[in-house]
Design an enzyme around this catalytic site. Structure first.
Site, PDB file in Angstrom:
ATOM      1  N   GLY A   3      -0.769 -44.013  24.309  1.00 28.93           N
ATOM      2  CA  GLY A   3      -0.344 -44.175  25.685  1.00 28.93           C
ATOM      3  C   GLY A   3      -1.182 -43.394  26.666  1.00 28.93           C
ATOM      4  O   GLY A   3      -1.149 -43.678  27.871  1.00 28.93           O
ATOM      5  N   GLY A 186      -0.570 -39.320  20.597  1.00 24.84           N
ATOM      6  CA  GLY A 186      -1.285 -40.417  19.963  1.00 24.84           C
ATOM      7  C   GLY A 186      -0.499 -41.699  19.861  1.00 24.84           C
ATOM      8  O   GLY A 186      -0.953 -42.665  19.246  1.00 24.84           O
ATOM      9  N   LYS A 187       0.704 -41.759  20.467  1.00 29.03           N
ATOM     10  CA  LYS A 187       1.559 -42.929  20.323  1.00 29.03           C
ATOM     11  C   LYS A 187       1.423 -43.888  21.509  1.00 29.03           C
ATOM     12  O   LYS A 187       0.968 -43.523  22.585  1.00 29.03           O
ATOM     13  CB  LYS A 187       3.022 -42.485  20.188  1.00 29.03           C
ATOM     14  CG  LYS A 187       3.280 -41.596  18.968  1.00 29.03           C
ATOM     15  CD  LYS A 187       2.907 -42.285  17.671  1.00 29.03           C
ATOM     16  CE  LYS A 187       3.389 -41.528  16.436  1.00 29.03           C
ATOM     17  NZ  LYS A 187       2.733 -40.222  16.237  1.00 29.03           N
ATOM     18  N   PHE A 188       1.859 -45.136  21.301  1.00 28.98           N
ATOM     19  CA  PHE A 188       1.789 -46.157  22.349  1.00 28.98           C
ATOM     20  C   PHE A 188       2.524 -45.699  23.604  1.00 28.98           C
ATOM     21  O   PHE A 188       2.096 -45.984  24.720  1.00 28.98           O
ATOM     22  CB  PHE A 188       2.441 -47.459  21.842  1.00 28.98           C
ATOM     23  CG  PHE A 188       1.479 -48.421  21.216  1.00 28.98           C
ATOM     24  CD1 PHE A 188       0.418 -47.978  20.458  1.00 28.98           C
ATOM     25  CD2 PHE A 188       1.636 -49.789  21.377  1.00 28.98           C
ATOM     26  CE1 PHE A 188      -0.463 -48.865  19.874  1.00 28.98           C
ATOM     27  CE2 PHE A 188       0.765 -50.693  20.799  1.00 28.98           C
ATOM     28  CZ  PHE A 188      -0.289 -50.226  20.044  1.00 28.98           C
TER      29      PHE A 188
END
Length: 405
Positions: A3, A186-188
């Site tokens: 994201g 590191g996530k959407f």
């Protein structure tokens, strides 16, 4: 992929709004200062609506979400939780934090839980089945849920790497008794750090909410300092700045997933055009619900995969955990946590997880980014082709078994 690629002025304005309205960073209380602004509660409500879950509770991390959910499911000493060999260490850490025994099932060519091995790993002490939707792709949930029902076992979905993914039209995280999410960098969907637990079961939700807040029951009949309590807890509260960012990121998530899916399809098409039938791609149980997080292919042997990976790295091509961070995502290497577990029966982890080891050590995961133009996609395809040609085994020896991905 992350994201952070789409963080911009909207997130900055959302954070400033908190400071402009009393600067209350705590998710509760201080009503007179905050101008009725409760960003974490709004984020929870929006996330529940997005996933079509009845309840959502925000916490400090995806790891905390796992522990909160397990505690709410009353997992403790003497219980077993069956999870899978391909996951991040946090999944097993959370089980151990509850005093329970983690039991590890093999993965299959989905890189997720193998339902056949899951059934072999169940015992009368199994309290929860914990499938993990790795790299944006759903587990074989129909089979897993059927096994859980037949044994009367709860299901907790670890959806840390698949926020926004679906399975036959239903959001991942809503298929079992509860689902957990991670919002790390590191996530959407990112809030820097942070996590969420969702469920349709009110008693489970109330225990989750209570456990994550020192046991506070958030009883409206009492001020916070006199709140009731019946369930012990800890502090895993999300702060208002994270809630503000999460609301903005959630609005961007559908378009982000759509772009990632398009980029993944384009990269696969480019690879197939260059490399032809020389690659075996990952199996995807429901391609319509794939988030497009990564494109995974397999080589004939672990040795060949290692050679190809080295060549790709030399030419500037990175990976998504496989193979560069395998040791953090494969339980067969976790002697520091799992050595001495009773189910090992004197064997090594690698001996117990041979199927997983062979599959994971043959895998190469190419990350998909939000911003990937045609030139970058073509360059990656060229480098994969070149690496196959330059590996010690000839490209004609590689295999292709098309299966869903």
């Amino acid at each position: 992929m992350p994201g952070w690629e789409i963080i911009g002025d909207d997130e900055r304005q959302a954070v400033n709004e908190v400071f402009d309205n009393g600067a209350v960073l705590f998710r509760q209380a201080f009503a007179g200062l905050r101008n009725n602004m409760y960003k974490v509660k709004d984020f929870e409500a929006a996330f529940a609506q997005f996933t079509q879950a009845r309840y959502a509770h925000a916490v400090t991390s995806g790891t905390a979400a796992l522990k909160v959910a397990l505690k709410a499911m009353r997992v403790g000493p003497g219980d077993e939780v069956v999870t899978q060999s391909h996951t991040f260490v946090a999944t097993v850490e959370a089980i151990l934090e509850c005093g329970a025994t983690p039991v590890i099932a093999d993965v299959d060519w989905t890189l997720n839980m193998d339902p056949e091995d899951l059934e072999r790993k169940l015992t009368p002490r199994t309290k929860v089945i914990l499938p993990v939707h790795m790299l944006g792709v759903a587990c074989r949930m129909d089979e897993i849920l059927a096994i859980a029902r037949s044994h009367g076992v709860q299901v907790l979905e670890d959806t840390a790497q698949a926020c926004g993914g679906t399975y036959h039209g239903r959001h991942l995280g809503t298929l079992g008794n509860a689902g957990t999410f991670s919002f790390d960098h590191g996530k959407f969907l990112t809030t820097g750090e942070g996590g969420m637990v969702i469920t349709d079961e009110e008693p489970l939700y109330l225990r989750e909410r209570s456990y994550a807040d020192h046991g506070h029951e958030d009883n409206p009949a009492f001020p916070r300092g006199e709140d009731t309590r019946s369930f012990p807890g800890f502090n895993y509260r999300m702060m208002e700045l994270q809630g503000a960012i999460g609301l903005v990121q959630l609005r961007k998530l559908p378009a982000s997933i759509e772009q990632h899916r398009a980029n993944k399809a384009a990269l696969r098409a480019a690879l197939e055009e260059r490399v032809g039938r020389r690659l075996r791609f990952r199996e995807v149980p429901d391609s319509a619900g794939d988030t497009g997080d990564a494109l995974v292919f397999f080589l004939d042997t672990p040795a060949q995969a290692k050679r190809v990976a080295r060549q790709l790295q030399r030419n500037g091509i990175g990976f998504k955990n496989l193979p560069d961070a395998l040791n953090w995502h494969y339980a067969g290497t976790w002697d520091h946590m799992l050595a001495g577990m009773p189910w090992l029966r004197g064997r090594s982890l690698e001996e117990c997880l041979q199927q997983s080891g062979q599959i994971l050590r043959r895998a190469i995961a190419l990350p998909i980014f939000y911003r990937m133009d045609e030139g970058r996609i073509a360059a990656i395809a060229r480098e994969v082709d070149a690496a196959l040609r330059e590996s010690a085994e000839t490209p004609s020896q590689a295999v292709c078994e098309r299966a869903g991905g």
